[in-house]
Write an enzyme that holds these catalytic residues in place. Structure first.
Site, PDB file in Angstrom:
ATOM      1  N   PRO A   1     -19.412  -8.210 -12.188  1.00  0.00           N
ATOM      2  CA  PRO A   1     -19.226  -8.722 -13.534  1.00  0.00           C
ATOM      3  C   PRO A   1     -17.758  -9.057 -13.791  1.00  0.00           C
ATOM      4  CG  PRO A   1     -20.140  -6.478 -13.587  1.00  0.00           C
ATOM      5  CD  PRO A   1     -19.895  -6.820 -12.177  1.00  0.00           C
TER       6      PRO A   1
ATOM      7  N   HIS B   1     -26.144   9.640   4.755  1.00  0.00           N
ATOM      8  CA  HIS B   1     -26.341   8.688   5.846  1.00  0.00           C
ATOM      9  C   HIS B   1     -25.185   7.702   5.857  1.00  0.00           C
ATOM     10  CE1 HIS B   1     -31.035   9.248   5.941  1.00  0.00           C
ATOM     11  NE2 HIS B   1     -30.365  10.351   6.222  1.00  0.00           N
TER      12      HIS B   1
ATOM     13  N   HIS C   1     -23.097   4.130  -1.336  1.00  0.00           N
ATOM     14  CA  HIS C   1     -21.659   3.834  -1.315  1.00  0.00           C
ATOM     15  C   HIS C   1     -21.403   2.591  -0.478  1.00  0.00           C
ATOM     16  CE1 HIS C   1     -19.545   7.413  -3.228  1.00  0.00           C
ATOM     17  NE2 HIS C   1     -20.790   7.381  -3.648  1.00  0.00           N
ATOM     18  N   GLU C   2     -20.295   1.913  -0.805  1.00  0.00           N
ATOM     19  CA  GLU C   2     -20.004   0.581  -0.262  1.00  0.00           C
ATOM     20  C   GLU C   2     -21.274  -0.274  -0.394  1.00  0.00           C
ATOM     21  OE1 GLU C   2     -19.540   3.337   1.951  1.00  0.00           O
ATOM     22  OE2 GLU C   2     -17.620   3.685   1.006  1.00  0.00           O
TER      23      GLU C   2
ATOM     24  N   GLU D   1     -12.201   9.379  -5.358  1.00  0.00           N
ATOM     25  CA  GLU D   1     -11.595   9.591  -4.036  1.00  0.00           C
ATOM     26  C   GLU D   1     -10.239   8.901  -3.887  1.00  0.00           C
ATOM     27  OE1 GLU D   1     -14.581   8.047  -1.402  1.00  0.00           O
ATOM     28  OE2 GLU D   1     -13.969   5.983  -1.722  1.00  0.00           O
TER      29      GLU D   1
HETATM   30  C1  NOJ Z   1     -16.508   6.575   1.588  1.00  0.00           C
HETATM   31  C2  NOJ Z   1     -17.311   7.146   0.472  1.00  0.00           C
HETATM   32  O1  NOJ Z   1     -17.010   6.543  -0.755  1.00  0.00           O
HETATM   33  C3  NOJ Z   1     -17.044   8.637   0.414  1.00  0.00           C
HETATM   34  O2  NOJ Z   1     -17.703   9.196  -0.689  1.00  0.00           O
HETATM   35  C4  NOJ Z   1     -17.487   9.272   1.701  1.00  0.00           C
HETATM   36  O3  NOJ Z   1     -17.098  10.608   1.679  1.00  0.00           O
HETATM   37  C5  NOJ Z   1     -16.836   8.590   2.907  1.00  0.00           C
HETATM   38  N1  NOJ Z   1     -16.944   7.173   2.822  1.00  0.00           N
HETATM   39  C6  NOJ Z   1     -17.476   9.036   4.206  1.00  0.00           C
HETATM   40  O4  NOJ Z   1     -18.800   8.564   4.260  1.00  0.00           O
END
Ligand code: NOJ
Length: 666
Positions: A192, A378, A447-448, A472
């Site tokens: 967005p 995973h 994630h990603e 993070e």
């Molecule tokens: C990036 C992720 O955002 C994070 O949460 C994760 O701990 C690391 N990759 C390892 O998978």
């Protein structure tokens, strides 16, 4: 589910249209007539404009599609028929930021032809936005096709200001937002895309129901216009398909202020209804886990002396979760694949085999006995071919170990070494996993990810995702972490797409093992984040030892992750944000407030509370000398009696915030 549908269909042809301004212009109106769009069909081309309260907010912008080969829908186009219909329905989210959603719009379907081919264009006008999509109907001479370009434009006025992140930089949407006048944009940007209009109000340009298509990025034309830029396949083709075929919806959400965008549910409404018959297994939850300790360099994902996901350590988290009522315990680094450069090569990951010092059988039993569930992890390292080869077995393995939620990861610039995270390949990959997970009754935290476009309406097991700079970054980002402004920006940009797994709740903000970094907010703001950012799965991300004995933990224990209603009380993009949410399972309301790096005064009438009722406000506010950098832990916790007639006034520290539970007195 209560459903009211008013469907009046009018089929009108050519210039006889009541809403035809002149022969080649068709005016469309939202149900309350506040929003208008005009479709123009001149010189064989299609274009549209959007107006709010009579003010033009999108200038004449082109529509159309281009293909490789003879198939052509870019020129010689003529509107031959228009069908108008109305729709009004209320539906319920199985979980969400609000329970009831009204889907109320006027639809205009334009049947368009050129010499050889046919195209349908659908417009939906809501009282708070406009959406449109293309349909390539079944027709002679059109089977499989390769799309080279989508010609859609969004022409803004010079001086409108966009909050953007770059589209083709290497991180998966993980950038700080910048603000630039639209005519000065140089990068292609993601949606967005939130734009502050110079004549007042805001728009958010995005897409809904991104299915079997490439993600829409926006390329600037340096005059204020933005052109649809579809993330390509490695060979440059944008989309491959077969008629009949529908594009995702292109969406323009409209608000008088930033808060209006937060409670705009148009994107959800433009997705198909839920495909899962019984959703009772899908449960919003708070979780803890073996995670922050790796980001703090206290332990490792890989095996060895410092391995984090050992049976013993995971039991420690399970004990903590059970003691405080957290539903889930995430364990990262439980499986094979972490020992080498996994972020470059994910081919060694195995998803149904724990490393020797992680006893899955024992842990899943231990967790069950303690009323907690393990959340599996995973990480694919971007090698999704390796993942898909194993995923069915991996989901079966989860089921046999009482695991019904998985965090997936896709670290790396490309999927399978060549596909962007945003192209049609990625869109289809992410969707396949969601559907398969639903078959195994597994909820996902991705994630990603690919950006959210409302898929949770159709597949509510797709619960939350990253797709932005989360907590993070405070641990290791070279720029020192997310600045205090971040939480006054992402709620009105990234979060408009959908739930965000931000992983809040850091109590030891000075990060002793990461001395160059800090979590750049006060403790009260850490708590407020649970409300400011909506997610049906929220982590209490810090280490158990940093929570034990801290009275502020009580707020994290109390705060729900499933809401009956959400109201924005105050919002200024990049400066401040106050939102209240009503618990779905009680009569309590929760308030979250954040300021950027400026000190501010919070002053708010509590008129959202039930009139005549009494509440105890459990207030977590910045201590007198709190400061995001110098003194982040200073907090004042107090209880006061309030009603809907009360006004609360507090000082917010620089980089501070405020979290309040309003507990209804029975
Ligand atoms: C990036 C992720 O955002 C994070 O949460 C994760 O701990 C690391 N990759 C390892 O998978």
């Amino acid at each position: 589910m209560k459903k009211i549908i008013i469907g009046v269909i009018l089929i009108l042809t050519g210039a006889s249209l009541g809403f035809c301004k002149n022969k080649n212009q068709y005016t469309m109106k939202s149900p309350n007539s506040q929003i208008e769009a005009v479709l123009s069909n001149e010189n064989g081309l299609l274009s549209y404009q959007v107006f709010n309260n009579g003010k033009e907010i999108l200038l004449s912008s082109r529509l159309g599609l281009e293909f490789i080969g003879e198939f052509d829908l870019s020129k010689g186009l003529k509107v031959v028929e228009v069908e108008k219909s109305k729709y009004d329905e209320q539906w319920e989210q199985p979980w969400g930021e609000t329970q009831k959603v009204r889907n109320h719009y006027t639809q205009y379907l334009y049947e368009v032809k050129n010499e050889n081919y046919k195209l349908n264009v659908y417009f939906r006008l809501f009282n708070n936005g406009v959406a449109f999509r293309y349909e390539i109907p079944k027709q002679e001479g059109v089977g499989s096709f390769k799309m080279s370009n989508e010609l859609t434009e969004f022409k803004l006025a010079k001086g409108d200001k966009a909050w953007w992140i770059p589209a083709y930089d290497k991180n998966s949407y993980e950038h700080l937002y910048k603000k630039t006048s639209v005519e000065q944009l140089v990068d292609t940007v993601h949606t967005p895309l939130t734009v502050e209009l110079k004549n007042g109000g805001l728009v958010s340009i995005h897409e809904a129901n991104l299915t079997n298509y490439a993600s829409m990025c926006l390329a600037p034309d340096h005059q204020g216009g933005l052109e649809c830029d579809l993330a390509p396949w490695p060979n440059g083709i944008k989309v491959v398909g077969k008629a009949p075929f529908k594009s995702p919806w292109r969406t323009i959400q409209i608000g008088e202020n930033a808060g209006d965008l937060v409670t705009n549910y148009m994107i959800l409404n433009l997705n198909p209804p839920c495909k899962i018959k019984d959703t009772s297994w899908i449960k919003p939850a708070k979780y803890v886990g073996v995670w922050w300790e790796m980001h703090m360099k206290k332990s490792t994902w890989k095996q060895g002396e410092k391995h984090g996901a050992t049976t013993e350590n995971v039991k420690r988290y399970i004990d903590f979760a059970s003691k405080y009522g957290f539903a889930g315990v995430l364990a990262e680094g439980w499986n094979y694949g972490w020992d080498g450069a996994w972020y470059k090569d994910g081919s060694n990951f195995i998803f149904d085999k724990p490393v020797p010092d992680f006893d899955m059988t024992e842990l899943s039993k231990y967790a069950k006995d303690k009323g907690v569930q393990i959340i599996s992890h995973h990480e694919t390292g971007g090698d999704v071919a390796n993942y898909e080869d194993q995923v069915e077995k991996a989901f079966q393995y989860c089921r046999s170990n009482n695991i019904d939620a998985i965090k997936t990861g896709h670290v790396g610039q490309y999927l399978n070494g060549k596909h962007t995270h945003y192209g049609q390949f990625a869109v289809n990959y992410y969707r396949r996993i969601v559907k398969l997970a639903a078959k195994y009754q597994i909820c996902l935290d991705v994630h990603e990810p690919i950006k959210d476009t409302g898929i949770r309406r159709t597949w509510p097991n797709m619960m939350t995702r990253e797709g932005a700079r989360g907590m993070e970054f405070d641990a290791w980002s070279k720029d020192g972490g997310n600045p205090p402004e971040h939480l006054t920006v992402v709620p009105f940009t990234r979060c408009l797409a959908g739930p965000f797994d931000f992983t809040p709740g850091i109590f030891e903000m000075t990060l002793p093992t990461r001395p160059k970094n800090q979590s750049n907010m006060t403790l009260a703001k850490q708590l407020a984040t649970y409300i400011l950012i909506y997610s049906p799965m929220h982590m209490a991300a810090d280490l158990p030892e940093n929570y034990e004995g801290n009275p502020a933990l009580q707020f994290i224990l109390d705060v729900p992750v499933d809401w009956a209603d959400t109201k924005v009380l105050d919002a200024k993009l990049g400066d401040r944000y106050t939102v209240v949410r009503k618990d779905r399972n009680s009569e309590d309301w929760y308030l979250g407030c954040a300021t950027d790096e400026e000190k501010r005064t919070f002053s708010q009438k509590l008129s959202f509370l039930d009139a005549g009722a009494k509440y105890v406000a459990e207030v977590y506010r910045d201590g007198a000398d709190a400061h995001w950098k110098e003194n982040p832990k200073a907090i004042t916790i107090e209880k006061i009696d309030v009603t809907s007639k009360s006004t609360l006034k507090y000082d917010l520290a620089a980089g501070g915030g405020l979290a309040i539970r309003f507990k209804k007195v029975q």
